[in-house]
Design an enzyme around this catalytic site. Structure first.
Site, PDB file in Angstrom:
ATOM      1  N   GLN A 110       2.507  -6.109  -3.088  1.00  0.00           N
ATOM      2  CA  GLN A 110       2.725  -5.836  -1.558  1.00  0.00           C
ATOM      3  C   GLN A 110       4.163  -5.165  -1.659  1.00  0.00           C
ATOM      4  OE1 GLN A 110       1.554  -9.444  -2.951  1.00  0.00           O
ATOM      5  NE2 GLN A 110      -0.487  -8.495  -2.658  1.00  0.00           N
ATOM      6  N   GLY A 152      -3.983  -4.142  -4.312  1.00  0.00           N
ATOM      7  CA  GLY A 152      -4.924  -3.246  -4.631  1.00  0.00           C
ATOM      8  C   GLY A 152      -4.002  -2.114  -5.044  1.00  0.00           C
ATOM      9  N   LYS A 172       2.309   2.145  -5.101  1.00  0.00           N
ATOM     10  CA  LYS A 172       3.028   1.994  -6.203  1.00  0.00           C
ATOM     11  C   LYS A 172       2.390   2.152  -7.446  1.00  0.00           C
ATOM     12  CE  LYS A 172       3.622  -2.197  -4.514  1.00  0.00           C
ATOM     13  NZ  LYS A 172       2.900  -2.242  -3.222  1.00  0.00           N
ATOM     14  N   ASP A 221       0.909  -1.066  -0.108  1.00  0.00           N
ATOM     15  CA  ASP A 221       0.004  -0.002   0.091  1.00  0.00           C
ATOM     16  C   ASP A 221       0.947   1.204  -0.139  1.00  0.00           C
ATOM     17  OD1 ASP A 221      -2.191  -1.534   0.477  1.00  0.00           O
ATOM     18  OD2 ASP A 221      -1.808  -1.739   2.646  1.00  0.00           O
TER      19      ASP A 221
HETATM   20  P1  IMP Z   1      -2.551 -12.610   1.850  1.00  0.00           P
HETATM   21  O1  IMP Z   1      -1.537 -12.214   1.213  1.00  0.00           O
HETATM   22  O2  IMP Z   1      -4.351 -12.458   1.781  1.00  0.00           O
HETATM   23  O3  IMP Z   1      -2.465 -14.090   2.433  1.00  0.00           O
HETATM   24  O4  IMP Z   1      -2.523 -11.853   3.449  1.00  0.00           O
HETATM   25  C1  IMP Z   1      -1.209 -11.961   4.235  1.00  0.00           C
HETATM   26  C2  IMP Z   1      -0.725 -10.573   4.806  1.00  0.00           C
HETATM   27  O5  IMP Z   1      -0.503  -9.650   3.788  1.00  0.00           O
HETATM   28  C3  IMP Z   1      -1.865 -10.036   5.572  1.00  0.00           C
HETATM   29  O6  IMP Z   1      -1.150  -9.203   6.518  1.00  0.00           O
HETATM   30  C4  IMP Z   1      -2.632  -8.947   4.571  1.00  0.00           C
HETATM   31  O7  IMP Z   1      -3.063  -7.770   5.242  1.00  0.00           O
HETATM   32  C5  IMP Z   1      -1.080  -8.308   3.888  1.00  0.00           C
HETATM   33  N1  IMP Z   1      -1.525  -8.109   2.491  1.00  0.00           N
HETATM   34  C6  IMP Z   1      -1.517  -8.742   1.429  1.00  0.00           C
HETATM   35  N2  IMP Z   1      -1.782  -8.101   0.082  1.00  0.00           N
HETATM   36  C7  IMP Z   1      -1.460  -6.979   0.581  1.00  0.00           C
HETATM   37  C8  IMP Z   1      -1.331  -5.485  -0.022  1.00  0.00           C
HETATM   38  O8  IMP Z   1      -1.620  -5.399  -1.421  1.00  0.00           O
HETATM   39  N3  IMP Z   1      -1.418  -4.368   0.873  1.00  0.00           N
HETATM   40  C9  IMP Z   1      -1.050  -4.439   2.114  1.00  0.00           C
HETATM   41  N4  IMP Z   1      -1.187  -5.757   2.757  1.00  0.00           N
HETATM   42  C10 IMP Z   1      -1.302  -6.642   2.022  1.00  0.00           C
END
Ligand code: IMP
Length: 432
Positions: free
Chosen positions: A225, A40, A16, A13
């Site tokens: 991420q 996102g 990017k 977040d």
């Molecule tokens: P997952 O990727 O859904 O398995 O989530 C694992 C961790 O990564 C959690 O803490 C999510 O909130 C975080 N996370 C996954 N994708 C994003 C992103 O695009 N932005 C911020 N945090 C993310």
């Protein structure tokens, strides 16, 4: 063969999307190398704001070719929805302009159900995942039982594989978590329809990227991420299941190791985190509300994918230096400088303290940050609204000092700062 990589330097977040959008104006190809629709990326072009989860942000440039690399896990329903949104905005989304790696893995409703069941089973120790099935899809990939885009090209075989996958997932859902089972027949039908729609876009993106680079085209690798969510380097176990750091661009795009012109790390002027896990510079109450925003604007600190309010804190330069090191960053793009306007005093985390010990770098990587208290440097704030500024010289002295302090702490130059979500709200930083 200019090859650039853009990654998040924090917990995701970082903004990017808008930085990729800026660089992509000069790129021939933009290729995403990791993650799925847990990401996102928000890009604002004029009146339109695009929230992209899978298609690289650079795709909003009409001539740029967009690729989804083999390191990704793709939910076909999300992808088709996103293709529709871009088309409705007048962008061409043809099989010439959008290419999906045959080796990228598929996310199915079984992965989502497993993700959610596993989170429930973890109870208080939950990871705070996005619930999009990311972990289970990468688990299946590593266990060598996953479904790949390539499977969609063989309709009969795909149906059988999909059915076997759902049946196997049902055994885990029911047996391990007591969760509801899914109906294989309906999902096979649904995914066959997706296969028909997506087949024209499936390609050997590794080879196409190689050719593009060999012919002198500019390729930008877009990470999703951030560094601290990297499966190996991040704040394990509070991480995502992919390689979010720059080296992932090679494996996640199927490219051989080659020189990289720029490795750009995107960081906010402060720190945010969604989901669980330690966060040394986290702030609460008034300052937190101030940094987070109310949620009224698309750029306020609420998850693009989940809508969850993000945890917020001061910029942590111990973690930033770590990101510079593990990515080999050559420069930084600093986002959201405008948000700091109006704060009388700014803080930057410059070290950690644990008991009597002080640390300027992490003794054992960022895996367990819980023992550390931040050591801060305080800087004067500024009152001016920065959103209308476009040149370095126009920035208040305190804002320039803030940027120079970040450069000093990170050990690499800040090349640009953003002062708002619009394409033109970017200021090029003059070299120190
Ligand atoms: P997952 O990727 O859904 O398995 O989530 C694992 C961790 O990564 C959690 O803490 C999510 O909130 C975080 N996370 C996954 N994708 C994003 C992103 O695009 N932005 C911020 N945090 C993310």
């Amino acid at each position: 063969m200019p090859f650039q990589i853009i990654v998040g330097a924090q917990w995701g977040d970082e903004g990017k999307g808008r930085i990729v959008d800026w660089y992509a104006a000069g790129a021939d190809v933009v290729a995403r190398f990791n993650g799925g629709d847990n990401a996102g990326h928000t890009v604002t072009v004029g009146e339109q704001t695009f929230k992209l989860h899978l298609i690289p942000s650079g795709a909003v440039h009409p001539k740029t070719i967009a690729m989804l690399g083999n390191g990704m896990v793709i939910n076909p329903a999300t992808l088709l929805g996103e293709m529709g949104v871009l088309r409705a905005a007048g962008l061409e989304i043809s099989s010439e302009r959008l290419k999906i790696s045959y080796a990228a893995h598929l996310i199915t409703p079984a992965h989502k159900a497993l993700d959610q069941a596993q989170e429930r089973a973890r109870g208080k120790a939950s990871l705070g995942t996005t619930g999009r099935g990311i972990g289970p899809a990468y688990t299946d990939k590593a266990a060598r039982r996953g479904l790949r885009m390539q499977d969609m090209l063989d309709p009969a075989g795909f149906g059988e594989k999909m059915e076997a996958h759902i049946e196997e997932a049902n055994r885990r859902l029911k047996g391990l978590y007591g969760a509801d089972e899914l109906i294989p027949r309906l999902l096979v039908q649904e995914y066959r329809e997706y296969a028909e729609l997506l087949a024209p876009y499936i390609a050997d993106t590794s080879s196409l990227l190689d050719q593009a680079l060999d012919s002198g085209q500019t390729v930008m690798a877009e990470g999703a991420q951030g560094t601290l969510l990297d499966l190996d380097q991040g704040t394990y176990p509070f991480v995502t299941s992919s390689t979010t750091t720059a080296a992932g661009a090679f494996t996640g795009l199927g490219l051989g190791i080659r020189p990289v012109e720029q490795i750009i790390g995107v960081t906010k002027c402060f720190q945010t985190r969604v989901g669980s896990g330690p966060f040394p510079t986290e702030v609460f109450e008034t300052t937190a509300e101030r940094l987070r925003g109310t949620g009224a604007n698309p750029w306020d600190e609420f998850g693009t994918t989940t809508g969850r309010p993000r945890r917020v804190g001061w910029l942590d330069c111990v973690l930033l230096r770590f990101a510079v090191r593990v990515n080999g960053l050559t420069e930084l793009a600093l986002t959201k400088l405008d948000i700091l306007s109006g704060l009388n005093t700014l803080r930057i985390g410059i070290g950690y303290r644990s008991g009597d010990q002080e640390y300027s770098q992490l003794p054992l990587g960022p895996a367990d940050l819980s023992p550390f208290q931040p050591v801060y440097a305080e800087l004067p704030g500024w009152q001016a609204d920065l959103r209308g500024l476009r040149r370095w010289a126009e920035l208040p002295e305190a804002a320039q000092t803030f940027i120079r302090s970040v450069e000093k702490m990170a050990g690499i130059p800040v090349k640009m700062v953003s002062v708002g979500p619009e394409r033109e709200q970017i200021i090029r930083v003059e070299p120190a």
